[in-house]
Design an enzyme around this catalytic site. Structure first.
Site, PDB file in Angstrom:
ATOM      1  N   LYS A   1      10.003  -9.314 -10.011  1.00 44.51           N
ATOM      2  CA  LYS A   1       9.155 -10.403  -9.524  1.00 44.51           C
ATOM      3  C   LYS A   1       7.943  -9.929  -8.717  1.00 44.51           C
ATOM      4  CE  LYS A   1      10.339 -13.960 -10.390  1.00 44.51           C
ATOM      5  NZ  LYS A   1      10.080 -14.732 -11.629  1.00 44.51           N
TER       6      LYS A   1
ATOM      7  N   GLU B   1      -8.123  24.793   4.852  1.00 45.63           N
ATOM      8  CA  GLU B   1      -7.161  24.005   4.080  1.00 45.63           C
ATOM      9  C   GLU B   1      -7.843  23.079   3.077  1.00 45.63           C
ATOM     10  OE1 GLU B   1      -7.738  21.513   7.909  1.00 45.63           O
ATOM     11  OE2 GLU B   1      -7.885  23.611   7.247  1.00 45.63           O
TER      12      GLU B   1
ATOM     13  N   SER C   1       0.838  -1.189   0.000  1.00 44.11           N
ATOM     14  CA  SER C   1       0.000   0.000   0.000  1.00 44.11           C
ATOM     15  C   SER C   1       0.882   1.251   0.000  1.00 44.11           C
ATOM     16  CB  SER C   1      -0.912  -0.003   1.226  1.00 44.11           C
ATOM     17  OG  SER C   1      -0.142  -0.013   2.413  1.00 44.11           O
TER      18      SER C   1
ATOM     19  N   ASP D   1      -6.065  -8.575  -1.199  1.00 44.08           N
ATOM     20  CA  ASP D   1      -6.750  -8.344   0.069  1.00 44.08           C
ATOM     21  C   ASP D   1      -8.129  -9.003   0.026  1.00 44.08           C
ATOM     22  OD1 ASP D   1      -4.607  -6.779   0.777  1.00 44.08           O
ATOM     23  OD2 ASP D   1      -5.621  -4.867   0.404  1.00 44.08           O
TER      24      ASP D   1
ATOM     25  N   CYS E   1      -9.999  25.433  13.657  1.00 41.25           N
ATOM     26  CA  CYS E   1     -10.968  24.592  14.360  1.00 41.25           C
ATOM     27  C   CYS E   1     -10.582  24.464  15.835  1.00 41.25           C
ATOM     28  CB  CYS E   1     -11.085  23.242  13.659  1.00 41.25           C
ATOM     29  SG  CYS E   1     -12.532  22.276  14.184  1.00 41.25           S
TER      30      CYS E   1
ATOM     31  N   GLN F   1       5.358  -9.012 -11.168  1.00 36.79           N
ATOM     32  CA  GLN F   1       4.853 -10.211 -11.850  1.00 36.79           C
ATOM     33  C   GLN F   1       3.828 -10.945 -10.986  1.00 36.79           C
ATOM     34  OE1 GLN F   1       7.793 -12.861 -13.704  1.00 36.79           O
ATOM     35  NE2 GLN F   1       9.313 -11.220 -13.548  1.00 36.79           N
TER      36      GLN F   1
ATOM     37  N   HIS G   1     -12.363  24.667   8.353  1.00 40.32           N
ATOM     38  CA  HIS G   1     -11.112  24.096   7.825  1.00 40.32           C
ATOM     39  C   HIS G   1     -10.817  24.673   6.439  1.00 40.32           C
ATOM     40  CE1 HIS G   1     -10.328  20.907  10.841  1.00 40.32           C
ATOM     41  NE2 HIS G   1     -11.637  21.001  11.027  1.00 40.32           N
TER      42      HIS G   1
ATOM     43  N   LYS H   1      14.065  -5.374  -9.080  1.00 42.13           N
ATOM     44  CA  LYS H   1      13.452  -6.689  -9.212  1.00 42.13           C
ATOM     45  C   LYS H   1      12.037  -6.591  -9.788  1.00 42.13           C
ATOM     46  CE  LYS H   1      16.750  -9.349  -7.714  1.00 42.13           C
ATOM     47  NZ  LYS H   1      17.378 -10.341  -8.629  1.00 42.13           N
TER      48      LYS H   1
END
Length: 542
Positions: free
Chosen positions: A188, A516, A13, A146, A380, A191, A514, A186
């Site tokens: 693999k 942002e 992830s 998963d 906030c 793959q 907020h 690599k």
């Protein structure tokens, strides 16, 4: 009819599916196409609203009040299109809706199963409301393999067969690690990831391969051969200095060309990426730098403040300065004098948060900024801590506190039990459910004419996104204003304080919302632009 690009991930992830999706959306936009981005999250939470930032990073809030995955913030920042609650769905939400239908008897006695009921619900979500778009980009959270993601992969597999030919393309993002002891990159892991994806029935059309160094042509041919994709469809995704370099880097590697080719679309004009080059130039060639102390409680998890970090960057872009961030854990200030940590900074920002831990440290940070005349931005929770600090140290209300931390003698900040949105009254009971019960989404505020914040906005009417349960208690307004902390913004009904400021301070502003969340690289939020400008001025004094 809209065409669909499904972006999946493999190996590990945090490879950047959200950024890849956002960057591809920006490149398609730059070619003149209308684009929509959506996120499928496999976890069982109904939304990320009750999840700790340590678990999931920032909870991004949309105008219509949805608590969503932080990747929707990337979608907005890169494409400028405001996301909605229809752009993010979780397994929990899908099961919640399906079980509600089952309880009502909507399935007429039929057995409710993952296939077809869950997969049908996912497909309905993916294709709904896309009539006005040329391309819909669907990011699937998690990694292939998963267990919780299997219904989503099955749903997008089915859609590949159900949509008209040349209307679905699969992009698989993987990792090509460098093994120092072998001195090799690599193939693999990629793959194996593709093998797992193909076992589900999905053949990727394009491989987007993350690596920390250039991938040799021999290795790209190897991936093409073993993963059954065209050599030109093996796109290297190298690390770049700034996330705003990603659209340019991916275009130079041919990602958008390959996506259009996979759809059978040719002969289209090149994208205009000049504005992205302009942003990149401002980031990499600043005319100065400032240091901002972010005093928070989740500073070990930078994703908890993803939109905040980017908004500060946008403020730097607007002022042509590099913004260096000092991440400071607020609990440290409860044990040590904050002065050595803050004496070199040019601005102090206390962001949002929940709970009692670290609050006294945030109050001390606000106090330091006020006394030392350092630009202060309270967002906030950061506004509430600044109000408590002023109540204690300016207004003489020694017991000033917030009921969020327990019963108190002087509840300068208290639980919001009812509020108005549009023509609808919203209510909350103390001890009720936590999920979805905050004051969420876009609300208007009225700013006082002549106030500093109205001057910054250039308007006395604004709309900003909220996410909070507690409010500054209007009953303490007179005491606070007599002491020098001015409430310069209110809700339209005149009940809820929205902004505070100190007039005889270089820059001291707190906001209950907020800002942002609405900042973009091409449209930096005016508060962040002004805050960084004040920090730039402060840097000349330090």
């Amino acid at each position: 009819m809209a065409r669909y690009v499904f972006i999946t991930g493999g190996v590990v992830s945090s490879l950047g599916k959200g950024l890849a999706s956002a960057a591809l959306g920006a490149l398609l936009q730059a070619r003149g196409y209308k684009v929509r981005l959506r996120k499928l999250d496999p976890y069982l939470n109904v939304d990320p609203g009750t999840m700790s930032p340590y678990q999931h990073g920032e909870c991004f809030v949309t105008d219509d009040g949805a608590e969503t995955d932080l990747d929707l913030g990337h979608y907005e920042r890169f494409t400028g299109r405001p996301a909605t609650k229809q752009d993010n769905i979780t397994t929990g939400k899908i099961y919640q809706d399906i079980l509600a239908k089952e309880r009502r008897g909507d399935y007429l006695g039929g057995t409710v199963q993952v296939i077809p009921h869950v997969t049908d619900a996912i497909k309905e979500f993916v294709v709904a409301g896309n009539e006005d778009y040329d391309f819909v980009l669907i990011e699937v959270g998690g990694t292939v393999g998963d267990i919780e993601g299997l219904p989503f992969f099955e749903a997008i597999r089915q859609l590949g067969n159900e949509l008209p030919r040349d209307h679905a393309v699969y992009v698989h993002l993987t990792l090509m690690p460098y093994i120092p002891s072998a001195g090799e990159l690599k193939t693999k892991p990629t793959q194996h990831s593709v093998k797992e994806l193909r076992s589900i029935g999905i053949q990727p059309d394009i491989l987007l391969v993350r690596a920390d160094r250039s991938i040799p042509e021999t290795e790209r041919r190897k991936l093409s051969l073993f993963c059954n994709v065209r050599p030109s469809a093996v796109i290297q995704a190298l690390d770049v200095p700034s996330i705003y370099d990603v659209p340019i880097a991916y275009h130079e590697q041919g990602l958008d060309d390959e996506v259009l080719a996979a759809f059978g679309i040719g002969g289209v004009r090149e994208p205009d990426v000049s504005r992205w080059r302009g942003i990149s130039d401002r980031i990499h060639n600043p005319e100065g730098q400032v240091t901002i102390a972010v005093v928070g409680k989740y500073t070990e998890m930078k994703d908890a403040y993803k939109s905040l970090t980017e908004a500060l960057t946008h403020g730097g872009i607007a002022n042509r300065v590099k913004v260096n961030i000092d991440w400071l854990e607020s609990e440290v200030f409860e044990k040590e004098d904050p002065t050595p940590y803050l004496e070199h900074v040019h601005g102090i920002l206390v962001p949002g948060g929940f709970g009692k831990r670290g609050t006294e440290g945030k109050i001390l940070a606000a106090s330091h900024a006020r006394r030392k005349k350092i630009p202060y931005f309270g967002i906030c929770f950061g506004m509430q801590m600044a109000v408590i600090e002023a109540a204690r140290n300016l207004a003489g209300i020694a017991d000033a506190n917030s009921t969020e931390f327990g019963p108190c003698e002087a509840p300068v900040v208290g639980l919001l039990t009812e509020w108005v949105k549009g023509n609808e009254l919203h209510t909350r009971e103390e001890g009720g459910d936590l999920g979805g019960t905050m004051r969420l989404g876009a609300y208007e505020a009225r700013l006082e004419a002549g106030s500093k914040i109205a001057e910054i906005y250039g308007s006395t009417v604004i709309s900003e996104r909220h996410r909070h349960r507690y409010e500054v208690n209007i009953a303490y307004r007179d005491a606070l204003e007599a002491a020098g902390l001015h409430i310069s913004g209110m809700s339209p009904d005149g009940i809820l304080p929205e902004t505070v400021e100190i007039a005889d301070h270089p820059w001291f502003i707190g906001v209950q919302y907020h800002p942002e969340l609405k900042s973009r690289p091409f449209e930096p939020h005016p508060l962040f632009t002004s805050f960084i400008a004040a920090a730039k001025e402060q840097s000349r004094l330090v």
